[in-house]
Write a protein that holds these residues in place. Structure first.
Motif, PDB file in Angstrom:
ATOM      1  N   ASN A   1       0.851  -1.404   0.005  1.00 41.10           N
ATOM      2  CA  ASN A   1      -0.058  -0.209  -0.123  1.00 41.10           C
ATOM      3  C   ASN A   1       0.854   1.362  -0.115  1.00 41.10           C
ATOM      4  OD1 ASN A   1      -2.450  -1.268  -0.024  1.00 41.10           O
ATOM      5  ND2 ASN A   1      -2.602  -1.517   2.160  1.00 41.10           N
ATOM      6  N   GLN A   2       1.854   1.325   0.664  1.00 40.45           N
ATOM      7  CA  GLN A   2       2.909   2.245   0.880  1.00 40.45           C
ATOM      8  C   GLN A   2       3.425   2.594  -0.616  1.00 40.45           C
ATOM      9  OE1 GLN A   2       5.396   1.644   4.233  1.00 40.45           O
ATOM     10  NE2 GLN A   2       4.009   2.471   5.652  1.00 40.45           N
ATOM     11  N   TYR A   3       4.083   1.403  -1.124  1.00 42.91           N
ATOM     12  CA  TYR A   3       4.690   1.676  -2.394  1.00 42.91           C
ATOM     13  C   TYR A   3       3.758   2.199  -3.555  1.00 42.91           C
ATOM     14  CZ  TYR A   3       6.980  -0.038  -6.786  1.00 42.91           C
ATOM     15  OH  TYR A   3       7.700   0.208  -7.872  1.00 42.91           O
ATOM     16  N   LYS A   4       2.425   1.691  -3.539  1.00 39.20           N
ATOM     17  CA  LYS A   4       1.675   2.308  -4.538  1.00 39.20           C
ATOM     18  C   LYS A   4       1.175   3.676  -4.329  1.00 39.20           C
ATOM     19  CE  LYS A   4      -2.948   0.631  -2.946  1.00 39.20           C
ATOM     20  NZ  LYS A   4      -4.050  -0.291  -2.842  1.00 39.20           N
ATOM     21  N   LYS A   5       1.144   3.948  -3.121  1.00 42.65           N
ATOM     22  CA  LYS A   5       0.712   5.383  -2.944  1.00 42.65           C
ATOM     23  C   LYS A   5       2.090   6.395  -3.374  1.00 42.65           C
ATOM     24  CE  LYS A   5      -2.258   4.816   1.166  1.00 42.65           C
ATOM     25  NZ  LYS A   5      -2.358   4.849   2.516  1.00 42.65           N
ATOM     26  N   SER A   6       3.231   5.711  -3.088  1.00 38.95           N
ATOM     27  CA  SER A   6       4.575   6.590  -3.321  1.00 38.95           C
ATOM     28  C   SER A   6       4.740   6.585  -5.073  1.00 38.95           C
ATOM     29  CB  SER A   6       5.522   5.916  -3.103  1.00 38.95           C
ATOM     30  OG  SER A   6       5.630   5.852  -1.522  1.00 38.95           O
ATOM     31  N   LEU A   7       4.277   5.437  -5.692  1.00 39.32           N
ATOM     32  CA  LEU A   7       4.313   5.432  -7.031  1.00 39.32           C
ATOM     33  C   LEU A   7       3.313   6.324  -7.538  1.00 39.32           C
ATOM     34  CD1 LEU A   7       5.643   4.159  -9.446  1.00 39.32           C
ATOM     35  CD2 LEU A   7       3.997   2.336  -9.277  1.00 39.32           C
ATOM     36  N   ALA A   8       2.127   6.453  -7.178  1.00 38.35           N
ATOM     37  CA  ALA A   8       0.941   7.211  -7.538  1.00 38.35           C
ATOM     38  C   ALA A   8       1.325   8.802  -7.327  1.00 38.35           C
ATOM     39  CB  ALA A   8      -0.343   7.115  -6.991  1.00 38.35           C
ATOM     40  N   THR A   9       1.744   9.125  -6.199  1.00 39.40           N
ATOM     41  CA  THR A   9       2.505  10.227  -6.099  1.00 39.40           C
ATOM     42  C   THR A   9       3.380  10.792  -7.090  1.00 39.40           C
ATOM     43  OG1 THR A   9       1.746  10.109  -3.728  1.00 39.40           O
ATOM     44  CG2 THR A   9       3.384  11.997  -4.402  1.00 39.40           C
ATOM     45  N   TYR A  10       4.515   9.732  -7.384  1.00 43.11           N
ATOM     46  CA  TYR A  10       5.509  10.325  -8.293  1.00 43.11           C
ATOM     47  C   TYR A  10       4.972  10.466  -9.616  1.00 43.11           C
ATOM     48  CZ  TYR A  10       9.624   9.525 -11.413  1.00 43.11           C
ATOM     49  OH  TYR A  10      10.399   9.964 -12.183  1.00 43.11           O
ATOM     50  N   MET A  11       3.861   9.505 -10.070  1.00 39.28           N
ATOM     51  CA  MET A  11       3.429   9.616 -11.384  1.00 39.28           C
ATOM     52  C   MET A  11       2.493  10.776 -11.705  1.00 39.28           C
ATOM     53  SD  MET A  11       2.548   5.805 -12.593  1.00 39.28           S
ATOM     54  CE  MET A  11       1.491   5.188 -11.348  1.00 39.28           C
ATOM     55  N   ARG A  12       1.977  11.254 -10.567  1.00 38.60           N
ATOM     56  CA  ARG A  12       1.112  12.657 -10.591  1.00 38.60           C
ATOM     57  C   ARG A  12       2.012  13.703 -10.631  1.00 38.60           C
ATOM     58  NH1 ARG A  12      -2.328  10.216  -6.827  1.00 38.60           N
ATOM     59  NH2 ARG A  12      -1.180  11.173  -5.116  1.00 38.60           N
ATOM     60  N   SER A  13       3.498  13.694 -10.298  1.00 38.00           N
ATOM     61  CA  SER A  13       4.100  14.935 -10.369  1.00 38.00           C
ATOM     62  C   SER A  13       4.920  15.001 -11.626  1.00 38.00           C
ATOM     63  CB  SER A  13       5.337  14.762  -9.206  1.00 38.00           C
ATOM     64  OG  SER A  13       6.140  13.696  -9.842  1.00 38.00           O
ATOM     65  N   LEU A  14       4.642  14.149 -12.324  1.00 42.78           N
ATOM     66  CA  LEU A  14       5.351  13.899 -13.764  1.00 42.78           C
ATOM     67  C   LEU A  14       4.633  14.940 -14.828  1.00 42.78           C
ATOM     68  CD1 LEU A  14       6.619  10.435 -14.117  1.00 42.78           C
ATOM     69  CD2 LEU A  14       7.962  12.463 -13.595  1.00 42.78           C
ATOM     70  N   GLY A  15       5.071  15.219 -15.931  1.00 46.01           N
ATOM     71  CA  GLY A  15       4.448  16.109 -16.979  1.00 46.01           C
ATOM     72  C   GLY A  15       4.116  17.509 -16.496  1.00 46.01           C
ATOM     73  N   GLU A  16       3.383  18.127 -17.192  1.00 43.10           N
ATOM     74  CA  GLU A  16       3.027  19.472 -16.659  1.00 43.10           C
ATOM     75  C   GLU A  16       1.684  19.428 -15.741  1.00 43.10           C
ATOM     76  OE1 GLU A  16       2.894  21.554 -20.298  1.00 43.10           O
ATOM     77  OE2 GLU A  16       4.730  21.360 -20.579  1.00 43.10           O
ATOM     78  N   GLY A  17       1.920  18.946 -14.578  1.00 44.85           N
ATOM     79  CA  GLY A  17       0.516  18.955 -13.854  1.00 44.85           C
ATOM     80  C   GLY A  17      -0.372  17.713 -14.107  1.00 44.85           C
ATOM     81  N   ASP A  18      -0.528  17.300 -15.275  1.00 46.10           N
ATOM     82  CA  ASP A  18      -1.461  16.174 -15.727  1.00 46.10           C
ATOM     83  C   ASP A  18      -0.843  14.703 -15.027  1.00 46.10           C
ATOM     84  OD1 ASP A  18      -2.806  18.012 -17.107  1.00 46.10           O
ATOM     85  OD2 ASP A  18      -1.444  17.674 -18.841  1.00 46.10           O
ATOM     86  N   GLY A  19       0.451  14.595 -14.903  1.00 44.91           N
ATOM     87  CA  GLY A  19       0.781  13.460 -14.631  1.00 44.91           C
ATOM     88  C   GLY A  19       0.804  12.385 -15.678  1.00 44.91           C
TER      89      GLY A  19
END
Length: 201
Positions: free
Chosen positions: A110-128
């Motif tokens: 659960n912690q890994y999937k939250k960290s991965l989701a947070t990282y993927m949302r931070s990529l791109g120009e705000g779109d993730g």
């Protein structure tokens, strides 16, 4: 018990799902605790002049280090498999997989999937960017597409312009294609189905 645990790791090395050997880990830890306590007693006796115990102390210490390495390797192997399952199945694992996980592994996942989701949302120009979609690299840097209607001139990343006319076929980079599709999804049709499937009306 430790040898049984190691053999299980080897036996199931190709299997994605296998039971967490909680009893086996507990038994190994109890053996390690007993070895450590016996070593503490022998160390105190060796300090008082019984130097013949030093070889036994060293042997037990090596056994403790070996057991620790084996347990850590077993747990680390399971975490690597859980990480791979997140990329393969997504954020929700099948019940058959979750059933074989320990409570700590569920927490780690659960912690890994939250960290991965947070990282993927931070990529791109705000779109993730969803990194799990395109795990394999593309076969070609450019995609061949057919224009379904006249668009006119379009400037690509390197500064050159291309003319997009109805029924013309062009090679365009994926990034430029995604930009054009964000403007209008009715412009292109994929000329090669195995490269990219472009939604169109």
């Amino acid at each position: 018990m430790l040898l049984e645990l190691i053999s299980l790791v080897i036996k199931y090395s190709l299997c994605l799902v296998f039971f967490f050997q909680e009893d086996g880990i507990r038994q190994v830890l109890e053996q390690m605790k007993a070895l450590y306590e016996q070593n503490q007693i022998d160390v105190n006796e060796a300090k008082s002049g019984h130097s013949e115990l030093i070889t036994t102390i060293k042997f037990r210490h090596c056994s403790l280090l070996r057991n620790r390495r084996c347990v850590v390797a077993y747990l680390y192997d399971r975490l690597l498999r859980l990480r791979a399952l997140r990329w393969e199945y997504g954020s929700v694992l099948p019940n058959a997989v979750r059933f074989h996980m320990s409570a700590d592994e569920v927490l780690w996942f659960n912690q890994y999937k939250k960290s991965l989701a947070t990282y993927m949302r931070s990529l791109g120009e705000g779109d993730g960017i969803d990194l799990t979609q395109d795990i394999k690299p593309p076969k070609n840097l450019y995609i061949e597409v057919r224009c379904l209607k006249d668009y006119g001139e379009f400037e690509i990343d390197d500064g050159t312009t291309i003319l997009l006319k109805k029924n013309s076929q062009v090679f365009i980079s994926r990034q430029d294609l995604l930009l054009l599709l964000s403007i209008s999804k009715q412009i292109f049709q994929a000329a090669s189905e195995n490269i990219l499937s472009i939604p169109h009306k």
